[in-house]
Design a protein around this motif. Structure first.
Motif, PDB file in Angstrom:
ATOM      1  N   PRO A  16       0.821  -1.225   0.000  1.00  0.00           N
ATOM      2  CA  PRO A  16       0.000   0.000   0.000  1.00  0.00           C
ATOM      3  C   PRO A  16       0.846   1.262   0.000  1.00  0.00           C
ATOM      4  O   PRO A  16       1.980   1.274   0.470  1.00  0.00           O
ATOM      5  CB  PRO A  16      -0.798  -0.132   1.303  1.00  0.00           C
ATOM      6  N   ASN A  54      -1.285  10.939   7.978  1.00  0.00           N
ATOM      7  CA  ASN A  54      -1.473   9.599   8.517  1.00  0.00           C
ATOM      8  C   ASN A  54      -1.256   9.643  10.021  1.00  0.00           C
ATOM      9  O   ASN A  54      -0.831  10.635  10.585  1.00  0.00           O
ATOM     10  CB  ASN A  54      -0.510   8.606   7.869  1.00  0.00           C
ATOM     11  N   GLU A  95      -2.633  -0.758   6.647  1.00  0.00           N
ATOM     12  CA  GLU A  95      -2.711   0.177   5.525  1.00  0.00           C
ATOM     13  C   GLU A  95      -1.422   0.949   5.333  1.00  0.00           C
ATOM     14  O   GLU A  95      -1.179   1.507   4.263  1.00  0.00           O
ATOM     15  CB  GLU A  95      -3.866   1.170   5.730  1.00  0.00           C
ATOM     16  N   SER A  96      -0.565   0.994   6.355  1.00  0.00           N
ATOM     17  CA  SER A  96       0.710   1.722   6.246  1.00  0.00           C
ATOM     18  C   SER A  96       1.764   0.987   7.062  1.00  0.00           C
ATOM     19  O   SER A  96       2.053   1.362   8.191  1.00  0.00           O
ATOM     20  CB  SER A  96       0.546   3.158   6.756  1.00  0.00           C
TER      21      SER A  96
END
Length: 921
Positions: free
Chosen positions: A552, A558, A565-566
């Motif tokens: 991703p 963030n 997702e990260s």
């Protein structure tokens, strides 16, 4: 039997013990063999006693020995097991929950072993099974046959971030609703982030009738690493642990983006403390190169902290246009600015503006400058538009006019007490607006402003104002200019116009201001729709891995804490990217305290299971030997012991006894590469091509002999290594001949080779195709195979070895690097950017390139046979080509061992003398 610490895997065999009375009766009624006596023709009567006793029954002690032998044999066949593993209760389906966050990586093998044991137990009892990694995406839980689950266990891997267990509760609730008689086993790492996880309580409430088993780790030894504030004067990091079971001491390694070690520091926890801190007191140039901090021997992504360019201490230049009188210490603005910035910046305050700008500054602070010449103005404009930060302070010169390097247009003159545009008493600073970078700072009411330069009112003045006085007039204004920014303090940097430079608020305001020195990073953060591609990611063990095609992107803004997702790693360009870490600077680790009583608590691998068959059989064997010796003695056979034989065989007997084990000792892990650890040797990659592997071995053997005869280095015989199975860290240089049938590398092999090269090892790739590629690296089958291999590694840019490279003078002075062929250059890591006025290549660390590439077939030129004869001819025109090939090999080997020490200036004189002698010859 389950309540006892001893069980039998085949208990029905114990029925054979019922035959012991029969055996007793038979042994008791059968007497031992009569004693045999020699019958010589003479002296017969003198040796026979008057009354010869004959045993009517077997002696009781002999009966006991033989009964023990029979009993031990029966017990061994019954399969005795000491402290057996606890079984899974119930007969319904089994749901296994497994924590697979970053904290589980260190003990992952033990966790998987426990998981396999539970799955095999379910397989023996024909129970359906489901395995749910709590960190994986939420999905419906499906029951499967244990054999299918066993085959898919390798797909379950630890994750490099903290997991959210509660996200899986709805799926678990649905499963327990459909399977009310299920047994839930939770393999827990016993850790929770920041102590806010109530997962055990919620799990217990889902189905009170379900059997719940909590398998904890034996000890919570996990250590984690955070960096609370990386912009202080010295880099400070924070080590956290959940319990005192974790190690009390350790070391933290600091390395740069290429994996080169910069420094390391020890840390120590005080008694029962949950945190420890370490400060790296190193020069700013080295500090700004640090991109990775890691705890040694802590196999976890949480023990790694990544630093991007935003964490660097900025380099700031300070210049004042004041008079010579103002240059005195307490009257100089440089004095106040320097002392305010020194805790969190590297200061340059010597020289003029031209000299300061040539030092690659992040920000420039100027105090009270008036008109500048056109060249200096142009340099400052270029500095700002390219991303620099200009901070200006007012003064008498600035109040005299305007220039193009201001965020707002100023009114002519200044406002002070008792003058034109004056106020009757000093003013205070108004509360900072929410949009201001200073919004989190507290204002001291004792600060008074006595004089300021005024800004012309404009529609955008409010947006450009970071701080203002009570009457609304600006105190600090700012405006973007290209990629950079200009900030103006409307007062002086000395106490002449205000009390601000004497306050702590002055320090904090400057600290907030220089955070904009990296405006390229701010432009990324300000773009809410930005997303950055991954450049390097961390796996759960804290090692760098290349991002896959489905990795991703990092969305901006963030949360800074890594997630699915990260994932943790570096995102975006190397110079302006962002580091995503597993933990936030404020995170802490805790253990679960209040576990509901409905859980049956056990330990992962907690039972020290021992198989007693080996020691029982050994005891039976020893009793059998004793019985045999006694029978020989009773039959009159003389027992003669050869002392020499006994002395020689005693060590063997002891070794066999220890190997068999008197208490069922578990298997011990042994070192697979002990010889390589004891001696320095070269290695070559196994290609599964017998001819090619034989050439590599013969070549490195010949090179080793050349090194032993001509240098102080005497390498041991070369080793053949498989990058997937063997430890590579023992070898300074690995030779890899590339063939057209090169096999695809596994992920484990790629990971091992990447780690080897990043930790200082060098791989010499040899395509052996110099004649066909004509030395131009044009496409051949071997070159294509090499490019496919290098595309899987994190390798630097390569260039042909320049004439001033250390490789050309490490031991011999060389102009080229021939092998069997002589028309292919040797490729090495490209030098970094050079200074405009410096012709010397700038190389990182010790200058050793992790990758060397040639097509000259080095191994064939070095190869020797059993009688030291050369095995392959060379094809070059130089009659000394083979000698030069050996010299090239010697330079390469010594280069990997010693680095760029020959680049030191102390060697220049000797090198010049050698070059002059060779030129005269």
């Amino acid at each position: 039997m389950s309540a006892l610490p001893l069980i039998f895997s085949a208990p029905f065999v114990l029925l054979a013990l019922l035959a012991l009375p029969v055996i007793w009766f038979l042994l008791r009624t059968v007497p031992p063999e009569p004693q045999r006596i020699a019958f010589p023709p003479l002296r017969i009567f003198s040796k026979i006693p008057e009354k010869q006793p004959v045993a009517a029954r077997t002696p009781w002690w002999l009966l006991v020995i033989r009964m023990l032998i029979c009993g031990l044999l029966v017990l061994a066949c019954a399969g005795p097991v000491w402290k057996p593993a606890q079984t899974t209760p119930g007969n319904g389906p089994v749901l296994i929950l497994i924590d697979n966050g970053f904290s589980s990586a260190k003990a992952w093998e033990e966790r998987v072993s426990q998981l396999e044991q539970t799955v095999r137990e379910a397989l023996q009892s024909n129970r359906l099974l489901a395995v749910l990694p709590l960190g994986n995406p939420v999905r419906e839980i499906e029951l499967q046959n244990p054999d299918r689950v066993l085959a898919s266990l390798e797909t379950i891997q630890p994750l490099p971030y903290a997991i959210d267990r509660s996200a899986q509760l709805p799926a678990i609730k649905e499963f327990l609703t459909q399977n009310t008689n299920a047994t839930v086993i939770w393999l827990s790492d016993n850790l929770t982030l920041n102590g806010s996880d109530d997962f055990p309580q919620k799990l217990a409430e889902l189905n009170p009738s379900a059997s719940l088993i909590l398998l904890r780790q034996r000890t919570t030894e996990t250590l984690a690493l955070t960096a609370p504030d990386t912009k202080e004067s010295n880099l400070s990091v924070r080590i956290i642990r959940a319990t005192p079971d974790a190690p009390e001491t350790g070391r933290i390694l600091a390395s740069d983006g290429r994996g080169n070690l910069i420094t390391d520091m020890p840390f120590t926890f005080t008694k029962d403390a949950a945190t420890a801190s370490v400060t790296f007191d190193i020069p700013n140039d080295l500090r700004n190169r640090i991109s990775r901090l890691a705890i040694i021997n802590e196999k976890s992504a949480g023990a790694v902290y990544l630093l991007d360019s935003s964490h660097n201490r900025p380099t700031i230049g300070i210049f004042s246009g004041g008079s010579a009188e103002q240059a005195r210490t307490l009257l100089s603005p440089v004095y106040y600015i320097k002392n305010a910035l020194l805790p969190f910046a590297d200061i340059r305050d010597n020289g003029n503006i031209d000299e300061l700008l040539s030092q690659k500054l992040d920000a420039l602070v100027v105090a009270d400058i008036g008109e500048l010449d056109s060249q200096t103005t142009r340099q400052l404009k270029d500095f700002i538009t390219q991303g620099g930060l200009l901070i200006r302070f007012a003064g008498n010169r600035l109040s005299a006019g305007n220039d193009d390097l201001l965020p707002v247009k100023l009114r002519y003159g200044d406002r002070n007490l008792g003058g034109a545009l004056s106020w009757s008493e000093p003013r205070k600073i108004a509360a900072f607006a929410k949009e201001s970078p200073f919004s989190s700072l507290t204002i001291n009411d004792d600060i008074k402003i006595k004089r300021q330069v005024l800004a012309e009112p404009t529609p955008t003045l409010y947006e450009q104002t970071w701080a203002a006085l009570e009457d609304g007039t600006p105190l600090v204004t700012a405006a973007k200019n290209g990629k950079g920014m200009i900030v103006l303090y409307h007062v002086t940097a000395t106490p002449a116009w205000s009390d601000l430079p004497l306050s702590g608020l002055f320090v904090e305001m400057l600290r907030k201001t220089i955070q904009f020195a990296k405006t390229s990073d701010k432009s990324i953060s300000d773009n809410n729709s930005a997303s950055l591609p991954p450049r390097l990611l961390l796996d759960a063990s804290g090692n760098f891995v290349q991002p896959g095609a489905t990795a991703p992107y990092l969305k901006i803004p963030n949360s800074n804490r890594a997630s699915a997702e990260s994932p943790p790693g570096f995102y975006g360009p190397e110079e302006t990217g962002i580091a995503q870490n597993t933990l936030l600077p404020t995170d802490n680790l805790y253990t679960f305290k209040n576990i509901p009583a409905s859980f049956e608590q056990r330990q992962i691998g907690g039972s020290d299971t021992r198989d007693l068959r080996a020691p029982v059989l050994l005891a039976a064997l020893l009793l059998f030997l004793i019985d045999t010796l006694l029978m020989l003695r009773m039959s009159g056979t003389p027992l003669r012991i050869n002392r020499r034989l006994f002395k020689n065989s005693l060590p063997t007997l002891l070794a066999v006894s220890l190997a068999t084990g008197m208490w069922g000792v578990p298997k011990a892990q042994t070192s697979e590469r002990e010889p390589a650890a004891l001696e320095t040797r070269l290695a070559y990659i196994i290609t599964n091509n017998p001819s090619l592997d034989a050439t590599s071995k013969a070549g490195l053997t010949g090179l080793g002999q050349f090194l032993s005869l001509n240098t102080a280095f005497e390498p041991a015989p070369p080793s053949a290594v498989d990058p997937e199975k063997d430890e590579l860290a023992f070898y300074p240089l690995i030779y890899w001949p590339i063939s057209s049938t090169q096999q695809t590398l596994s992920n484990k092999a790629i990971k091992n080779l990447n780690a080897y090269m990043k930790n200082g090892g060098t791989v010499l790739f040899d395509t052996r195709d110099a004649l066909r590629s004509l030395g131009t690296m044009q496409q051949t089958e071997e070159t294509s195979a090499l490019r496919n291999i290098l595309s899987q590694f994190d390798v630097p840019a390569l260039e042909p070895v320049p004439t001033d490279h250390v490789l050309t003078k490490t031991f011999y002075l060389l102009k080229s690097f021939p092998g069997r062929y002589d028309n292919s250059p040797l490729w090495a890591e490209a030098s970094e950017a050079r200074d405009a006025n410096d012709d010397t290549p700038v190389r990182a660390s010790d200058g050793v390139s992790p990758v060397l590439v040639t097509g000259n077939d080095f191994a064939a030129a070095w190869a020797i046979g059993e009688r030291n004869e050369t095995l392959f001819p060379v094809s070059g025109s130089d009659p000394r080509q083979r000698e030069m090939a050996f010299r090239a090999g010697a330079n390469i080997v010594l280069y990997t061992l010693t680095g760029n020490y020959k680049a030191d200036q102390v060697h220049v004189k000797d090198l010049l003398e050698r070059m002059e002698r060779e030129h005269m010859q």
